[in-house]
Motif scaffolding. Structure first.
Motif, PDB file in Angstrom:
ATOM      1  N   ARG A   1     -37.819   2.897 -15.886  1.00 38.17           N
ATOM      2  CA  ARG A   1     -38.430   3.691 -16.947  1.00 38.17           C
ATOM      3  C   ARG A   1     -37.280   4.302 -17.752  1.00 38.17           C
ATOM      4  O   ARG A   1     -36.315   4.804 -17.187  1.00 38.17           O
ATOM      5  N   SER A   2     -37.387   4.248 -19.053  1.00 37.38           N
ATOM      6  CA  SER A   2     -36.398   4.881 -19.929  1.00 37.38           C
ATOM      7  C   SER A   2     -36.989   6.158 -20.492  1.00 37.38           C
ATOM      8  O   SER A   2     -38.160   6.183 -20.892  1.00 37.38           O
ATOM      9  N   ILE A   3     -36.169   7.205 -20.526  1.00 39.82           N
ATOM     10  CA  ILE A   3     -36.611   8.467 -21.114  1.00 39.82           C
ATOM     11  C   ILE A   3     -35.471   9.049 -21.947  1.00 39.82           C
ATOM     12  O   ILE A   3     -34.295   8.780 -21.698  1.00 39.82           O
ATOM     13  N   THR A   4     -35.863   9.815 -22.941  1.00 42.13           N
ATOM     14  CA  THR A   4     -34.909  10.556 -23.754  1.00 42.13           C
ATOM     15  C   THR A   4     -35.193  12.029 -23.542  1.00 42.13           C
ATOM     16  O   THR A   4     -36.316  12.491 -23.737  1.00 42.13           O
ATOM     17  N   LEU A   5     -34.182  12.742 -23.111  1.00 41.62           N
ATOM     18  CA  LEU A   5     -34.307  14.179 -22.884  1.00 41.62           C
ATOM     19  C   LEU A   5     -33.578  14.910 -23.989  1.00 41.62           C
ATOM     20  O   LEU A   5     -32.519  14.481 -24.443  1.00 41.62           O
TER      21      LEU A   5
ATOM     22  N   LEU B   1     -25.866  17.680 -15.162  1.00 39.68           N
ATOM     23  CA  LEU B   1     -25.886  17.526 -16.613  1.00 39.68           C
ATOM     24  C   LEU B   1     -25.578  18.881 -17.229  1.00 39.68           C
ATOM     25  O   LEU B   1     -25.548  19.890 -16.558  1.00 39.68           O
ATOM     26  N   GLY B   2     -25.444  18.907 -18.497  1.00 45.54           N
ATOM     27  CA  GLY B   2     -25.244  20.160 -19.200  1.00 45.54           C
ATOM     28  C   GLY B   2     -25.142  19.877 -20.684  1.00 45.54           C
ATOM     29  O   GLY B   2     -25.223  18.742 -21.123  1.00 45.54           O
ATOM     30  N   GLY B   3     -24.974  20.904 -21.451  1.00 50.82           N
ATOM     31  CA  GLY B   3     -24.832  20.739 -22.882  1.00 50.82           C
ATOM     32  C   GLY B   3     -26.152  20.763 -23.610  1.00 50.82           C
ATOM     33  O   GLY B   3     -27.164  21.215 -23.086  1.00 50.82           O
ATOM     34  N   SER B   4     -26.118  20.262 -24.824  1.00 47.13           N
ATOM     35  CA  SER B   4     -27.308  20.287 -25.656  1.00 47.13           C
ATOM     36  C   SER B   4     -27.458  18.953 -26.373  1.00 47.13           C
ATOM     37  O   SER B   4     -26.577  18.107 -26.322  1.00 47.13           O
ATOM     38  N   GLY B   5     -28.593  18.767 -27.008  1.00 43.50           N
ATOM     39  CA  GLY B   5     -28.861  17.554 -27.764  1.00 43.50           C
ATOM     40  C   GLY B   5     -29.595  16.507 -26.949  1.00 43.50           C
ATOM     41  O   GLY B   5     -29.978  16.729 -25.807  1.00 43.50           O
ATOM     42  N   GLU B   6     -29.779  15.331 -27.570  1.00 41.14           N
ATOM     43  CA  GLU B   6     -30.504  14.238 -26.926  1.00 41.14           C
ATOM     44  C   GLU B   6     -29.603  13.455 -25.987  1.00 41.14           C
ATOM     45  O   GLU B   6     -28.455  13.186 -26.298  1.00 41.14           O
TER      46      GLU B   6
ATOM     47  N   ASN C   1     -39.989  21.474 -19.993  1.00 45.47           N
ATOM     48  CA  ASN C   1     -40.638  20.296 -20.567  1.00 45.47           C
ATOM     49  C   ASN C   1     -39.846  19.023 -20.275  1.00 45.47           C
ATOM     50  O   ASN C   1     -40.427  17.961 -20.014  1.00 45.47           O
ATOM     51  N   GLN C   2     -38.516  19.110 -20.296  1.00 51.01           N
ATOM     52  CA  GLN C   2     -37.684  17.945 -20.015  1.00 51.01           C
ATOM     53  C   GLN C   2     -37.769  17.557 -18.533  1.00 51.01           C
ATOM     54  O   GLN C   2     -37.795  16.382 -18.194  1.00 51.01           O
TER      55      GLN C   2
END
Length: 150
Positions: free
Chosen positions: A64-68, A123-128, A36-37
């Motif tokens: 464009r700004s996005i939050t994953l 990238l990696g890890g978790s969260g926003e 989905n991200q």
């Protein structure tokens, strides 16, 4: 007393049988969350390429700004251990990612997504995490959607 011991043993046995299924479901849930991200990244990148003009060389392009939001480690999800986007052709990028305890997966983005440095984004890890996508020319003058952390 024997009833309590049997109840505890039965509960432990049921949990032992159910845990592999729960772990598999958590991995599949995390795979879906990452997909989905990636779809968010692709949607924003394709929108830039299809709807915006490429700016002259050296100028900033449309943004464009996005939050994953990447999954964390919980009973129903597993964290992302690796996440990489690499531009593979003029209008195609590949996303390679791994969820803890699962094999590497690949998804494709129908846009030229890269980072400003070397064309690969890790990238990696978790969260926003917040990102900005910018439609510009790369060092060779080719149209590129640059993905940068905000």
């Amino acid at each position: 007393m024997i009833r309590y011991v049997l109840a505890v043993l039965l509960t432990v046995a049921i949990l032992g049988i159910a845990m592999p299924a729960v772990e598999d479901t958590a991995g599949k849930q995390s795979d879906q969350q990452v997909a989905n991200q990636v779809a968010k990244i692709e949607g924003a990148a394709v929108s830039l390429v299809e709807n915006e003009e490429l700016p002259p060389e050296g100028e900033s392009g449309a943004r464009r700004s996005i939050t994953l939001e990447f999954p964390g480690d919980s009973l129903l999800s597993r964290p992302v251990t690796d996440f990489e986007i690499e531009r593979v052709r003029s209008n195609l990028s590949v996303v390679r990612y791994s969820i803890e305890g699962r094999p590497e997966q690949q998804l494709f983005i129908d846009a030229p997504v890269a980072s400003a440095a070397d064309g690969t984004i890790q990238l990696g890890g978790s969260g926003e995490k917040e990102f900005v996508l910018t439609y510009e020319r790369n060092e060779t003058g080719a149209p590129t959607v640059f993905l940068r952390r905000r």
